[in-house]
Design an enzyme around this catalytic site. Structure first.
Site, PDB file in Angstrom:
ATOM      1  N   ASP A 144      -3.269  -1.843   4.447  1.00 52.71           N
ATOM      2  CA  ASP A 144      -2.954  -1.188   5.718  1.00 52.71           C
ATOM      3  C   ASP A 144      -4.048  -0.182   6.086  1.00 52.71           C
ATOM      4  O   ASP A 144      -4.584   0.525   5.218  1.00 52.71           O
ATOM      5  CB  ASP A 144      -1.611  -0.434   5.618  1.00 52.71           C
ATOM      6  CG  ASP A 144      -0.429  -1.394   5.584  1.00 52.71           C
ATOM      7  OD1 ASP A 144      -0.501  -2.465   6.211  1.00 52.71           O
ATOM      8  OD2 ASP A 144       0.580  -1.057   4.923  1.00 52.71           O
ATOM      9  N   HIS A 292      -1.481  -7.057   0.921  1.00 56.34           N
ATOM     10  CA  HIS A 292      -0.217  -7.754   1.140  1.00 56.34           C
ATOM     11  C   HIS A 292      -0.346  -8.731   2.292  1.00 56.34           C
ATOM     12  O   HIS A 292      -1.291  -8.665   3.101  1.00 56.34           O
ATOM     13  CB  HIS A 292       0.939  -6.770   1.339  1.00 56.34           C
ATOM     14  CG  HIS A 292       0.742  -5.801   2.457  1.00 56.34           C
ATOM     15  ND1 HIS A 292      -0.094  -4.715   2.373  1.00 56.34           N
ATOM     16  CD2 HIS A 292       1.267  -5.755   3.700  1.00 56.34           C
ATOM     17  CE1 HIS A 292      -0.067  -4.043   3.499  1.00 56.34           C
ATOM     18  NE2 HIS A 292       0.744  -4.665   4.339  1.00 56.34           N
ATOM     19  N   ARG A 307       9.086   0.943   7.958  1.00 55.13           N
ATOM     20  CA  ARG A 307       8.028   1.334   7.006  1.00 55.13           C
ATOM     21  C   ARG A 307       7.639   2.787   7.188  1.00 55.13           C
ATOM     22  O   ARG A 307       7.414   3.245   8.309  1.00 55.13           O
ATOM     23  CB  ARG A 307       6.790   0.449   7.228  1.00 55.13           C
ATOM     24  CG  ARG A 307       5.703   0.649   6.179  1.00 55.13           C
ATOM     25  CD  ARG A 307       4.483  -0.197   6.461  1.00 55.13           C
ATOM     26  NE  ARG A 307       3.651   0.373   7.512  1.00 55.13           N
ATOM     27  CZ  ARG A 307       2.635  -0.260   8.099  1.00 55.13           C
ATOM     28  NH1 ARG A 307       2.318  -1.492   7.755  1.00 55.13           N
ATOM     29  NH2 ARG A 307       1.929   0.343   9.033  1.00 55.13           N
TER      30      ARG A 307
HETATM   31  C1  SIN Z   1       2.959  -4.893   6.775  1.00 54.91           C
HETATM   32  O1  SIN Z   1       1.982  -5.625   6.948  1.00 54.91           O
HETATM   33  O2  SIN Z   1       2.841  -3.715   6.443  1.00 54.91           O
HETATM   34  C2  SIN Z   1       4.353  -5.462   6.959  1.00 54.91           C
HETATM   35  C3  SIN Z   1       4.781  -6.196   5.730  1.00 54.91           C
HETATM   36  C4  SIN Z   1       6.058  -6.953   5.936  1.00 54.91           C
HETATM   37  O3  SIN Z   1       6.632  -6.912   7.042  1.00 54.91           O
HETATM   38  O4  SIN Z   1       6.502  -7.600   5.004  1.00 54.91           O
END
Ligand code: SIN
Length: 317
Positions: A144, A292, A307
């Protein structure tokens, strides 16, 4: 048993080799994961139980209630577990927005994301609400906000509503990804810097009359291609296709090829773990140590996540 009939692995042991017609396709054991896997299997904790999910990354924690007050001692162990397993998972944690923000903020200052205006009761809590009208565009390997001077150190994601199938999030261990590179590539990248920029991704959502203002607020950021984790000292591959625009000091085509080569390390299944969400699951990831990828295989089903991200230090090598 004759050698002819035995498993070829007993002869080759931990040797990896490329297929003759596809020399870039290497098969065989990733021996460099063994020590870390053994270390993680031997860890024990006072405030929760942890079950490692995959070789060097991910653990599902149980026996802790994140909605109740988490003691300082338990919080310190959660921080250590985050650094050890790189991403930690919890089930059945019906956090309110306030509880989510209160817990995350005990790990550090929370980030307000400039491209996701607050859509919850909490300015530092971002809601990702996907459905028929809003697809999921997080299906590429990334850390991120590496386009920030101080990208987030960690993020805590709470699932409010998930589809019956699909919408998993995958995580990749970027220390394993670095360690698995050939020595010649490590030598080449160890002292390189890369430029990170939001323009290719979030830039597409900025209205024309706001582009200049956002550019001034968020200029390009330069970070080492290989960073050291502040707490563990691990060397981590720190480029991603979403945000790394180019590598400093080499030609455009070399830069593109090198970013692509490094980004492809995340495709290695042995470096990954995959989390299958349920309502009220929580994932807490170390945004330096992992990349991720949110699988976008559930449209037009609804997937709602919230988040909170914790501001990090400036990455250094
Ligand atoms: C993200 O990319 O931070 C979102 C991850 C997710 O929605 O699983």
């Amino acid at each position: 048993m004759s050698q002819v009939n035995s498993d070829p692995g007993t002869v080759l042991k931990a040797k990896r080799f490329g297929l003759p017609s596809f020399p870039d396709v290497m098969v065989g054991p990733f021996g460099h994961l063994a020590d870390e896997r053994t270390r993680l299997a031997g860890l024990s904790w006072n405030h929760f139980d942890a079950r490692p999910v995959d070789a060097t990354i991910g653990a599902e924690l149980s026996g802790i209630d994140l909605t109740a007050g988490v003691s300082d001692a338990a919080l310190a162990e959660l921080r250590d577990a985050l650094h050890a397993y790189k991403v930690i998972f919890f089930r059945d944690q019906p956090l309110t927005a306030e509880q989510h923000v209160a817990l995350a903020s005990r790990f550090g200052e929370l980030e307000v994301h400039p491209f996701f205006p607050s859509n919850t009761s909490e300015p530092a809590l971002v809601r990702f609400e996907k459905g028929a009208d809003t697809g999921g565009y997080e299906n590429g390997w990334h850390h991120d906000v590496t386009w920030r001077e101080m990208p987030s150190a960690a993020a805590m994601l709470h699932a409010l509503q998930v589809p019956a199938t699909g919408g998993d999030t995958l995580f990749c261990d970027m220390a394993a990804a670095y360690e698995g590179l050939p020595g010649s590539v490590k030598t080449r990248i160890d002292n390189l810097d890369a430029v990170h920029d939001y323009v290719a991704s979030f830039g597409q959502t900025v209205p024309a009359n706001k582009q200049q203002e956002m550019r001034e607020l968020y200029p390009e950021a330069t970070h080492p291609v290989v960073v050291r984790h502040e707490a563990t000292g691990a060397k981590l591959l720190y480029v991603n296709r979403f945000f790394t625009s180019h590598i400093v000091g080499i030609s455009d085509s070399e830069s593109r090829d090198l970013i692509d080569l490094l980004a492809r390390q995340s495709d290695t299944l042995e470096y990954q773990c995959r989390f299958r969400w349920e309502n009220d699951s929580v994932a807490f990831w170390d945004n330096r140590a992992v990349q991720h990828y949110a699988a976008s295989d559930y449209w037009p089903s609804i997937r709602i996540m919230e988040r909170a991200s914790i501001v990090g230090e400036r990455p250094t090598c």
